[in-house]
Write a protein that holds these residues in place. Structure first.
Motif, short mmCIF file in Angstrom:
data_model
loop_
_atom_site.label_atom_id
_atom_site.label_comp_id
_atom_site.label_asym_id
_atom_site.label_seq_id
_atom_site.Cartn_x
_atom_site.Cartn_y
_atom_site.Cartn_z
N SER A 156 -44.10 -56.96 -21.26
CA SER A 156 -43.22 -56.47 -22.30
C SER A 156 -44.27 -55.48 -23.41
O SER A 156 -43.54 -54.43 -23.37
N ASN A 195 -44.14 -51.79 -21.84
CA ASN A 195 -42.84 -51.03 -21.70
C ASN A 195 -42.37 -51.27 -20.24
O ASN A 195 -41.60 -50.58 -19.96
N PRO A 233 -39.56 -53.23 -18.36
CA PRO A 233 -38.44 -54.12 -18.76
C PRO A 233 -38.39 -55.25 -17.95
O PRO A 233 -38.82 -55.50 -16.94
N GLU A 234 -37.16 -56.22 -18.28
CA GLU A 234 -37.12 -57.55 -17.52
C GLU A 234 -36.83 -57.20 -16.04
O GLU A 234 -37.04 -58.11 -15.20
N SER A 235 -36.09 -56.24 -15.80
CA SER A 235 -35.56 -55.88 -14.59
C SER A 235 -36.86 -55.07 -13.74
O SER A 235 -36.44 -54.75 -12.45
N HIS A 236 -37.99 -55.04 -14.07
CA HIS A 236 -38.80 -54.20 -13.21
C HIS A 236 -39.44 -54.99 -12.27
O HIS A 236 -39.53 -56.27 -12.44
N PRO A 245 -44.53 -47.29 -16.37
CA PRO A 245 -43.58 -47.79 -17.60
C PRO A 245 -44.51 -47.56 -18.88
O PRO A 245 -44.07 -47.19 -19.87
N ARG A 258 -44.22 -46.10 -26.84
CA ARG A 258 -43.49 -47.36 -27.15
C ARG A 258 -44.88 -48.29 -27.15
O ARG A 258 -44.95 -49.19 -27.96
#
Length: 373
Positions: free
Chosen positions: A142, A145, A147-150, A263, A307
């Motif tokens: 997290s 950067n 995401p949960e779907s990575h 990411p 981010r």
């Protein structure tokens, strides 16, 4: 002392004088002074005597015991001296022969490369940072950067624990050393609320669910991070070029940066290094576009994503940086000519004897890169 006992002592001393070896001497000792020996039996009779008898007999028995014991010790010494003389007369030692070799350990190629990396980056002003190998998914994914779907979060790619992480999610075996970058930035902000420059490398073990000739479930990675003001992609390229020239000990290193996606960096670049085919083997050097040459993908890198900088508590409009990561095992394979990553972890001493380094004559990069920098 009775005539019988005097005769026994005389016979014992005569037998000792004729004893041919240590076994014969030991047999006589047991016969006279052992638990069931005849002198030991005489000593046991002292307890049943009257005080007057004991006062008369005890000195004679003790003198007899001492006489036999002294004779046994003397005969043992004579036999040992004779044996030593015989050995010295027959055995020879050639002092001109080399001493026999003794087993010795060796430095594993991964440890050797780790030392070389630390030495090179120390010359470039980098510190070495470490972090836990059991991480929570906030630091591992997290905060970077992801995401949960990575796909990297999938169960078939990552080793998860059933434990719940402090910030929610799960605990896992880290899939890269990038969490060390996040922890270092957070610690820097904690100690310096306004921010401060960061320049670290993070070497260590990482874990992914993969296994073949070029992948293992556990491998070694080194990542680099620079956070400062007015940092751009040119700084990244110069750092990587300087590092690779020092590591491979050649000035003939040509890099190609290709756009990619990670990411935690934006823009992201894959770094290729030029090589040529020599005697059927890849040798780093030269332009990959020339005839007989090619490009080899070596590492991933890029400018740290805004981010990630924000999650670390820094202002991305004021602080920028770059990051890169490369497999330590892969660097060892390229530099020292190994072709199967699995052999690194098989524990075969024949392989280690061939590829390992002596702790006394390890190759060193002590010349460093200071002059070039």
């Amino acid at each position: 002392m009775s005539t019988e006992n005097t005769q026994k002592v005389t016979e014992t001393l005569a037998r000792l004088a004729d004893a041919a070896d240590a076994d014969a001497v030991e047999a006589i000792r047991i016969e006279a002074l052992g638990k069931q020996g005849w002198i030991s039996a005489l000593l046991k009779t002292l307890g049943k005597m009257t005080p007057e008898e004991r006062q008369e007999q005890a000195p004679a028995i003790q003198a007899m015991r001492a006489q036999v014991a002294d004779a046994i010790a003397a005969r043992k010494a004579e036999l040992e001296a004779a044996e030593l003389e015989a050995r010295l007369a027959t055995e020879t030692l050639d002092l001109t022969l080399p001493a026999p070799t003794s087993p010795k350990g060796s430095v594993h190629p991964v440890s050797q490369v780790m030392d070389e990396l630390a030495e090179i980056f120390a010359d470039l002003g980098f510190a070495v940072a470490t972090g836990p190998e059991i991480e929570d998914d906030w630091y591992n994914f997290s905060a970077l950067n992801m995401p949960e779907s990575h796909p990297a979060r999938a169960m078939h790619d990552t080793f998860y624990f059933p434990d719940t992480a402090p910030k929610g999610g799960k605990m896992l075996l880290r899939t890269h050393t990038s969490p060390v970058q996040v922890r270092t930035m957070l610690d820097t902000v904690k100690r310096n609320p306004g921010g401060a420059p960061v320049r670290i490398i993070a070497p260590g073990r990482v874990y992914r669910s993969d296994s073949d000739a070029t992948h293992t479930p556990m491998f070694h990675q080194v990542e680099g991070l620079v956070i400062d003001k007015d940092i751009h992609l040119g700084h990244l390229k110069w750092t990587l070029e300087t590092f690779l020239k020092a590591f491979f000990e050649t000035e003939d290193i040509v890099l190609r940066l290709r756009p990619s996606y990670f990411p935690f960096t934006e823009p992201s670049v894959e770094v290729d290094v030029g090589f040529e085919i020599v005697d059927g083997k890849r040798v780093l050097g030269g332009s990959g576009d020339a005839p007989g040459h090619g490009w080899m993908e070596l590492l991933g890198s890029g400018m740290v994503n805004r981010r990630v900088i924000e999650m670390s508590g820094l202002d991305p409009d004021e602080w920028q940086g770059f990051a890169f990561g490369v497999g330590v095992d892969r660097l060892a394979m390229l530099k020292y000519g190994m072709d199967d990553l699995r052999a690194f972890f098989d524990g075969d001493t024949r392989w280690l004897n061939h590829y390992g380094f002596s702790h006394l004559d390890q190759p060193t990069l002590s010349a460093g890169v200071g002059a070039k920098a």
